[in-house]
Every structure is written in C-alpha cells, then in structure tokens.
Design an enzyme around this catalytic site. Sequence first.
Site, mmCIF file in Angstrom:
data_model
loop_
_atom_site.group_PDB
_atom_site.id
_atom_site.type_symbol
_atom_site.label_atom_id
_atom_site.label_comp_id
_atom_site.label_asym_id
_atom_site.label_seq_id
_atom_site.Cartn_x
_atom_site.Cartn_y
_atom_site.Cartn_z
ATOM 1 N N TRP A 137 66.050 37.509 51.328
ATOM 2 C CA TRP A 137 66.064 36.400 52.287
ATOM 3 C C TRP A 137 66.339 35.122 51.491
ATOM 4 O O TRP A 137 65.513 34.686 50.690
ATOM 5 C CB TRP A 137 64.734 36.272 53.030
ATOM 6 N N GLU A 210 65.535 36.990 44.339
ATOM 7 C CA GLU A 210 64.143 36.551 44.327
ATOM 8 C C GLU A 210 63.385 37.422 43.321
ATOM 9 O O GLU A 210 63.516 38.656 43.360
ATOM 10 C CB GLU A 210 63.503 36.742 45.695
ATOM 11 N N ASP A 243 66.164 32.558 42.973
ATOM 12 C CA ASP A 243 65.603 31.829 44.102
ATOM 13 C C ASP A 243 64.078 31.932 44.015
ATOM 14 O O ASP A 243 63.489 32.947 44.376
ATOM 15 C CB ASP A 243 66.122 32.451 45.408
#
Length: 434
Positions: A137, A210, A243
Amino acid sequence: MSNNADPKFWDAAKKHLIRYGGTFEPAIIERAKGSFVYDADNRAILDFTSGQMSAVLGHGHPKIVETVQRQVETVAHLFSGMLTRPVVTLAERLAALAPGLDRVLLLSTGAESNEAAIRMAKLVTGKHEIVAFSKSWHGMTGVAASATYSAGRKGYGPAAVGSLAIPAPNAFRPRFKNADGSLDWQTELDDAFNLIDAQSTGNLAAFVAEPILSSGGMLELPKGYLAALKQKCVERGMLLILDEAQTGIGRTGTMFAFERDGVMPDILTLSKTIGAGLPLSAVMTTPEIEDAAHEKGYLFYTTHVSDPLPAAVGVTVLDVVAEENLVARAGHMGKRLFDGLAALKNQYSCVGDVRGRGLMLGMEIVKDGGAPDHDLGAAIASEAFKRGLSMNIVKLPGMGGVFRIAPPLTITEEELDLGIAIIGDSIAASLHGR
C-alpha cells in the site's frame, strides 16, 4: 439513549458524506487526549492504532499544541517559492538522522511523497517500470496507486504503464520452504525476479517497498531480505525506494526500520509519524540523485510544498522523540506488547500468529487448521470497541483477520496492559457467542 445515536448527525453523514472505504465506527468522537479518544458519551476508547497510524506522540501532546499555536500566529503557509526557517531546520534534522540522504523535500501526505519519489526515480534513470510487493500500500493517487496491490485495483481503468509486482514474503504462509518448514525467502526472491526480468522491457526504474507491509497484513521483511533486494536493484540499475510512512520515526525500535538491516535506500519516503497526526511527509535522497534530477528539470511544485506550519510540527516531533527517549521506549514497550499478545496466542488457538517489530505488531485470527477467519476477526474487533479499545483489522482476500496494533509511542505500561486485557476478553466473548 446514547448520545452516539444522534439521528440528526448520522442522517447528515449518510446524506452528505462520500464513503471512501470500510464502514464508520458506531460512535461520534468529540475529543482525544493522550492514548484515548472520547465519544459523545464521554466514554474513553483506547487508541491502539495511533489514529491512522500517525499520532506517535498520542493525541494533544502539549508541545505539539504549543508549536501549532505559535506557528499559526507567525506564518502557516506561503507561496511555494518562499522558504522559512522551520523548513530548512527540519530538512537539516532529518538529514542528520540518515547520513547520506542529505536532500529533503517536504510535502503533505504519504501518497504524495511516493508520487514524488517515483517521479524522481523515473527521471533520473530514464526508465519507467516500477516494481512493488503484491500486498503493498503506497497511496491512492496516480503512480502510488499503481504500486498499491493490497486493495483498490479493480474498476478504475489501466494502471500506470510498467507497474509490476512480486510476492510479499510471508513467514506464516510461506510459498517456498526450507527443509524445516520455514520461509525460504531467497528462493522466493530469486524466482520473483526471474519473472520480473521476463516481463521487463528493459526499463526497470525502481522498486518501492515497505519494511513492514502494514495493510498487507503486517508482513515483516525477514532479516537479510532487504540487503538481497537492494542487490537485485543494483544489478539491474534500479533505485530502491523505501516507504517508511508507518515504520519511520522510532516506531519499530530504531529511528528508521532500515537501520536494523544496515541497508541505505536510494530514496526514503516518510509521512504519518513525522507529522504526529498532522499532514506532513518527506522525500529524502542522496546529493547525487538530487543533482541528477535537478539537472534534468525535476518538477514537483505543489500548493503545500515547504509549508512552514507542518515543518515546525515535524521539528517538534523530532525534539520530543529525542527528549522522551521514544525510540528505545518503542523497543521496550514493543516487547511487553509482543509478550502479552504471544500469551493470548498460547491461550487461544484462533490466534494464529503474532508478528512485527517494536510498537508495530500484527495479530492474525485463523480457523482450525490455520485458514483465515474473517468473521471471527470482525467479531473480536466489534467486541473490543464495545469494551473501549479501537483496533484496525485488515480484511483482504487470503490475508484473514489481521489486527494492526500500533499504539502511540507515549503509551504507558498500564494502558498497554489494559489493551491486551481487552483483546483477551474480546476473543473470549466472541468465541463464547459462536
């Protein structure tokens, strides 16, 4: 009747609000302080997700309040071509925390920072293919949405050209296994990049990742994985974008999650935690990459780039994190939380796995045999909210009911223990109701 049932409020909400995903909690939140939010009945609800994973200092921290009041009275927003001291100070402070990533761009949201990072990577490399994890995401805008695979891909037309994905490593449900049954992530990674190479048109620009895939079910990259991923990028002339919207600013027990692995990204994006609940994000990169981007005419000129108000808040966040020793505290309190959740796992077979790092943990709810149990997870979440605990549960196909637990770094031991106790009571009540 509860004040939360105010029909005028809910009728207006139903009539005028665009629904943007999921359902609203059955409460009207009137205020928030510390680790709690308070509803219309003045009922305290323990916030185990730091708002939207952002309020690392809890709600209404006095130093954040003082900074906002002072900065609003001084200067909150300017023409984007003007600079203020808070902007330069925050850039300098962030650069000092990640030596080598000395150039900083201050923006508003996580999606925006990922847009800026991917745009920079494409310009500098002269290529356009972006690879991400299948459970990722990275935001709901443009190329950030195209690099988001955990939800929201169907029905919106074509993704950005060159959007590619590889499987996210999942130690609880390994695709490739070692002889002892553990995740063979190296074989999985090698296999994934063989497929990427087969699909690529020779234009691999960057991999965006991530360190802990939050919306994907709190999947932590195993030790060694990040270094191997960086090597895959180097071999292909790709940039590595990390991220750290949720893992940054101390949440995992180090200032940045990548520090555990000793791997420096080419570009780092921050958001959520750096603003402590206010809209602030950052892109950090090396002087070499920034110089190359600038020479090629890099453009990311937005309304709120380099705004002084959120920058001043970011400086205060770093001050408080240092003054209150919150990075180390996240590690200490994270162990207490992990141990408490692990005890529940030993007590209840429906708790299939507890995973994560620091004060960013996942608890997965399963059926007998280990299959995902969406319904039981939803029931536990509902019971917890009734008992005064707000937890966020991931409801994605194949992921099961995975609770994302990320309380403020300022949470007390008593509050942490209260949350664990409520989770236990909620599991028991949900099982009893079956």
